[in-house]
Design a protein around this motif. Structure first.
Motif, PDB file in Angstrom:
ATOM      1  N   GLY A 131      32.480  38.242  67.613  1.00  0.00           N
ATOM      2  CA  GLY A 131      33.082  39.564  67.464  1.00  0.00           C
ATOM      3  C   GLY A 131      34.544  39.565  67.873  1.00  0.00           C
ATOM      4  O   GLY A 131      35.089  38.557  68.329  1.00  0.00           O
ATOM      5  N   GLN A 132      35.182  40.711  67.733  1.00  0.00           N
ATOM      6  CA  GLN A 132      36.612  40.820  68.046  1.00  0.00           C
ATOM      7  C   GLN A 132      36.912  40.384  69.487  1.00  0.00           C
ATOM      8  O   GLN A 132      37.780  39.542  69.713  1.00  0.00           O
ATOM      9  CB  GLN A 132      37.093  42.259  67.841  1.00  0.00           C
ATOM     10  CG  GLN A 132      37.093  42.712  66.398  1.00  0.00           C
ATOM     11  CD  GLN A 132      37.658  44.117  66.256  1.00  0.00           C
ATOM     12  OE1 GLN A 132      38.852  44.308  66.113  1.00  0.00           O
ATOM     13  NE2 GLN A 132      36.790  45.109  66.292  1.00  0.00           N
ATOM     14  N   LEU A 133      36.205  40.961  70.445  1.00  0.00           N
ATOM     15  CA  LEU A 133      36.461  40.627  71.844  1.00  0.00           C
ATOM     16  C   LEU A 133      35.995  39.212  72.159  1.00  0.00           C
ATOM     17  O   LEU A 133      36.695  38.453  72.846  1.00  0.00           O
ATOM     18  CB  LEU A 133      35.759  41.638  72.754  1.00  0.00           C
ATOM     19  CG  LEU A 133      35.961  41.450  74.264  1.00  0.00           C
ATOM     20  CD1 LEU A 133      37.439  41.454  74.628  1.00  0.00           C
ATOM     21  CD2 LEU A 133      35.217  42.539  75.029  1.00  0.00           C
ATOM     22  N   GLY A 134      34.828  38.839  71.670  1.00  0.00           N
ATOM     23  CA  GLY A 134      34.305  37.496  71.933  1.00  0.00           C
ATOM     24  C   GLY A 134      35.212  36.398  71.420  1.00  0.00           C
ATOM     25  O   GLY A 134      35.411  35.372  72.088  1.00  0.00           O
ATOM     26  N   ARG A 135      35.796  36.598  70.247  1.00  0.00           N
ATOM     27  CA  ARG A 135      36.678  35.584  69.674  1.00  0.00           C
ATOM     28  C   ARG A 135      37.958  35.424  70.478  1.00  0.00           C
ATOM     29  O   ARG A 135      38.559  34.353  70.492  1.00  0.00           O
ATOM     30  CB  ARG A 135      37.010  35.934  68.220  1.00  0.00           C
ATOM     31  CG  ARG A 135      35.847  35.811  67.259  1.00  0.00           C
ATOM     32  CD  ARG A 135      35.356  34.371  67.082  1.00  0.00           C
ATOM     33  NE  ARG A 135      36.290  33.543  66.339  1.00  0.00           N
ATOM     34  CZ  ARG A 135      36.273  33.330  65.037  1.00  0.00           C
ATOM     35  NH1 ARG A 135      35.361  33.952  64.285  1.00  0.00           N
ATOM     36  NH2 ARG A 135      37.135  32.536  64.455  1.00  0.00           N
ATOM     37  N   ASP A 136      38.400  36.485  71.145  1.00  0.00           N
ATOM     38  CA  ASP A 136      39.576  36.367  72.017  1.00  0.00           C
ATOM     39  C   ASP A 136      39.205  35.842  73.400  1.00  0.00           C
ATOM     40  O   ASP A 136      40.022  35.212  74.074  1.00  0.00           O
ATOM     41  CB  ASP A 136      40.278  37.725  72.150  1.00  0.00           C
ATOM     42  CG  ASP A 136      41.301  37.962  71.043  1.00  0.00           C
ATOM     43  OD1 ASP A 136      41.925  36.978  70.611  1.00  0.00           O
ATOM     44  OD2 ASP A 136      41.479  39.116  70.619  1.00  0.00           O
ATOM     45  N   LEU A 137      37.976  36.085  73.826  1.00  0.00           N
ATOM     46  CA  LEU A 137      37.546  35.635  75.152  1.00  0.00           C
ATOM     47  C   LEU A 137      37.287  34.134  75.217  1.00  0.00           C
ATOM     48  O   LEU A 137      37.695  33.468  76.176  1.00  0.00           O
ATOM     49  CB  LEU A 137      36.274  36.372  75.556  1.00  0.00           C
ATOM     50  CG  LEU A 137      36.419  37.623  76.410  1.00  0.00           C
ATOM     51  CD1 LEU A 137      35.101  38.360  76.508  1.00  0.00           C
ATOM     52  CD2 LEU A 137      36.948  37.279  77.801  1.00  0.00           C
ATOM     53  N   CYS A 138      36.594  33.602  74.218  1.00  0.00           N
ATOM     54  CA  CYS A 138      36.135  32.211  74.295  1.00  0.00           C
ATOM     55  C   CYS A 138      37.250  31.206  74.569  1.00  0.00           C
ATOM     56  O   CYS A 138      37.119  30.376  75.490  1.00  0.00           O
ATOM     57  CB  CYS A 138      35.360  31.844  73.040  1.00  0.00           C
ATOM     58  SG  CYS A 138      33.710  32.593  72.981  1.00  0.00           S
ATOM     59  N   PRO A 139      38.367  31.231  73.833  1.00  0.00           N
ATOM     60  CA  PRO A 139      39.407  30.239  74.126  1.00  0.00           C
ATOM     61  C   PRO A 139      40.047  30.431  75.496  1.00  0.00           C
ATOM     62  O   PRO A 139      40.462  29.454  76.134  1.00  0.00           O
ATOM     63  CB  PRO A 139      40.426  30.442  73.001  1.00  0.00           C
ATOM     64  CG  PRO A 139      40.158  31.802  72.471  1.00  0.00           C
ATOM     65  CD  PRO A 139      38.694  32.036  72.654  1.00  0.00           C
ATOM     66  N   ARG A 140      40.108  31.659  75.973  1.00  0.00           N
ATOM     67  CA  ARG A 140      40.700  31.918  77.288  1.00  0.00           C
ATOM     68  C   ARG A 140      39.757  31.508  78.417  1.00  0.00           C
ATOM     69  O   ARG A 140      40.189  31.015  79.456  1.00  0.00           O
ATOM     70  CB  ARG A 140      41.090  33.397  77.401  1.00  0.00           C
ATOM     71  CG  ARG A 140      42.282  33.766  76.522  1.00  0.00           C
ATOM     72  CD  ARG A 140      42.456  35.283  76.390  1.00  0.00           C
ATOM     73  NE  ARG A 140      43.684  35.603  75.654  1.00  0.00           N
ATOM     74  CZ  ARG A 140      43.793  35.593  74.335  1.00  0.00           C
ATOM     75  NH1 ARG A 140      42.734  35.277  73.587  1.00  0.00           N
ATOM     76  NH2 ARG A 140      44.944  35.900  73.761  1.00  0.00           N
ATOM     77  N   LEU A 141      38.464  31.713  78.203  1.00  0.00           N
ATOM     78  CA  LEU A 141      37.480  31.319  79.209  1.00  0.00           C
ATOM     79  C   LEU A 141      37.386  29.806  79.352  1.00  0.00           C
ATOM     80  O   LEU A 141      36.950  29.309  80.389  1.00  0.00           O
ATOM     81  CB  LEU A 141      36.107  31.885  78.846  1.00  0.00           C
ATOM     82  CG  LEU A 141      35.911  33.386  79.041  1.00  0.00           C
ATOM     83  CD1 LEU A 141      34.616  33.846  78.379  1.00  0.00           C
ATOM     84  CD2 LEU A 141      35.921  33.751  80.524  1.00  0.00           C
ATOM     85  N   SER A 142      37.802  29.076  78.338  1.00  0.00           N
ATOM     86  CA  SER A 142      37.728  27.618  78.397  1.00  0.00           C
ATOM     87  C   SER A 142      38.589  27.047  79.514  1.00  0.00           C
ATOM     88  O   SER A 142      38.361  25.910  79.954  1.00  0.00           O
ATOM     89  CB  SER A 142      38.134  27.007  77.049  1.00  0.00           C
ATOM     90  OG  SER A 142      39.491  27.289  76.753  1.00  0.00           O
ATOM     91  N   ALA A 143      39.556  27.830  79.996  1.00  0.00           N
ATOM     92  CA  ALA A 143      40.368  27.391  81.128  1.00  0.00           C
ATOM     93  C   ALA A 143      39.550  27.349  82.410  1.00  0.00           C
ATOM     94  O   ALA A 143      39.939  26.682  83.381  1.00  0.00           O
ATOM     95  CB  ALA A 143      41.571  28.320  81.307  1.00  0.00           C
ATOM     96  N   LEU A 144      38.405  28.048  82.423  1.00  0.00           N
ATOM     97  CA  LEU A 144      37.566  28.107  83.621  1.00  0.00           C
ATOM     98  C   LEU A 144      36.413  27.107  83.577  1.00  0.00           C
ATOM     99  O   LEU A 144      35.773  26.853  84.594  1.00  0.00           O
ATOM    100  CB  LEU A 144      37.000  29.521  83.798  1.00  0.00           C
ATOM    101  CG  LEU A 144      38.001  30.673  83.869  1.00  0.00           C
ATOM    102  CD1 LEU A 144      37.268  31.994  84.076  1.00  0.00           C
ATOM    103  CD2 LEU A 144      39.016  30.449  84.981  1.00  0.00           C
ATOM    104  N   GLY A 145      36.118  26.573  82.397  1.00  0.00           N
ATOM    105  CA  GLY A 145      35.007  25.627  82.293  1.00  0.00           C
ATOM    106  C   GLY A 145      34.473  25.528  80.881  1.00  0.00           C
ATOM    107  O   GLY A 145      35.138  25.898  79.909  1.00  0.00           O
TER     108      GLY A 145
END
Length: 287
Positions: A10-24
């Motif tokens: 989804g819109q939010l999920g697609r923006d979250l996933c690459p940013r969350l990759s910095a955490l693990g």
């Protein structure tokens, strides 16, 4: 850290996933893997994944349709969330759950942004289902995080089914059709990229409880439409109307601006003004 994201496409999920990759490690999930409308299957999937953090971007968000099928809204936004929260507690995972400004609206005379401590009062079946979902998510474990946001739009949604408000306005204006847009519902349009970045910062700060995350400022939907056309250099046949004239099946909050003072007090910088976020979106969306 292992982070599962439901609603990753989804819109939010697609923006979250690459940013969350910095955490693990990020594990994107869709309705195929976990369907909140089928709660009996949730626990086994979460037990198999055993994430450290589970981010839920999925929801039943058909606001008008929920008025005639509230049981469908509650199945996903309450009972599905309850089972997900229980499954996360069982494996020791932190649940991050997204909610909405539509938990407000009963105070029709409101003119001051709502804080997390203000009493909610939804005016629709959808809003009531999301508010109840907040309660079950927070009650499951004190370490869970609930984020209320508002008026989301994102680049990844521009080509999807139904798009978003910005894309709808642009499409109709380019077709030369007249637009009648509500001018008595006050909120804050929010860019998913900015909400996603703030969410990651809250996780970095190990935040728990309830937080409001939106861009800065206030707008009506008519004012947002006018600004879209101004920034896009489009002339549109745009007319402001009242909510009563629009006559949607579900009531919307006349005022649902969210205060983000708690967010900034927690060390996360205030998100940029919605007009600047809109300019960024228009510059980043596919041509």
């Amino acid at each position: 850290m292992k982070i599962a994201v439901l609603g990753a496409a989804g819109q939010l999920g697609r923006d979250l996933c690459p940013r969350l990759s910095a955490l693990g490690e990020v594990v994107p999930l869709s309705r195929v893997e976990i369907d909140l409308a089928r709660p009996d299957a949730i626990a086994a999937v979460v037990a198999d994944l055993r994430p450290d953090v589970f981010v839920n971007c999925a929801a039943y968000n058909l606001v008008d349709k929920a008025e005639t099928e509230p049981e469908s809204a509650f199945a996903v936004n309450v009972w599905g969330v309850r089972e997900l929260a229980t499954a996360c507690r069982t494996v020791g995972a932190k649940l991050v759950h997204f909610s909405t400004d539509y938990v407000f609206g009963l105070d029709a005379a409101r003119t001051v942004p709502f804080s997390e401590d203000d009493a909610p009062g939804p005016v629709s079946a959808y809003g009531l289902s999301k508010l109840t979902g907040e309660f079950v998510a927070r009650a499951a474990a004190p370490g869970n995080l609930v984020i209320r946001t508002c008026g989301l739009y994102g680049v990844w949604g521009s080509g999807g089914k139904g798009g978003n408000f910005v894309e709808t306005m642009l499409r109709i204006a380019k077709q030369g059709k007249p637009l009648r847009v509500v001018n008595d519902q006050h909120c804050t349009p929010s860019y998913t990229a900015d909400v996603a970045a703030a969410t990651v910062q809250l996780l970095e700060h190990n935040a728990t409880g309830l937080f409001h995350v939106t861009n800065s400022g206030t707008s009506t939907w008519y004012q947002l439409a006018a600004e879209i056309f101004r920034q896009a250099g489009l002339r549109a046949d745009l007319t402001p109307i009242t909510s009563a004239e629009f006559n949607a099946p579900a009531k919307r909050p006349p005022y649902s601006v969210l205060s983000t003072a708690k967010l900034t007090a927690h060390g996360v910088p205030a998100l940029r003004p919605w007009t600047e976020a809109l300019a960024a979106y228009l510059g980043e969306r596919p041509a």
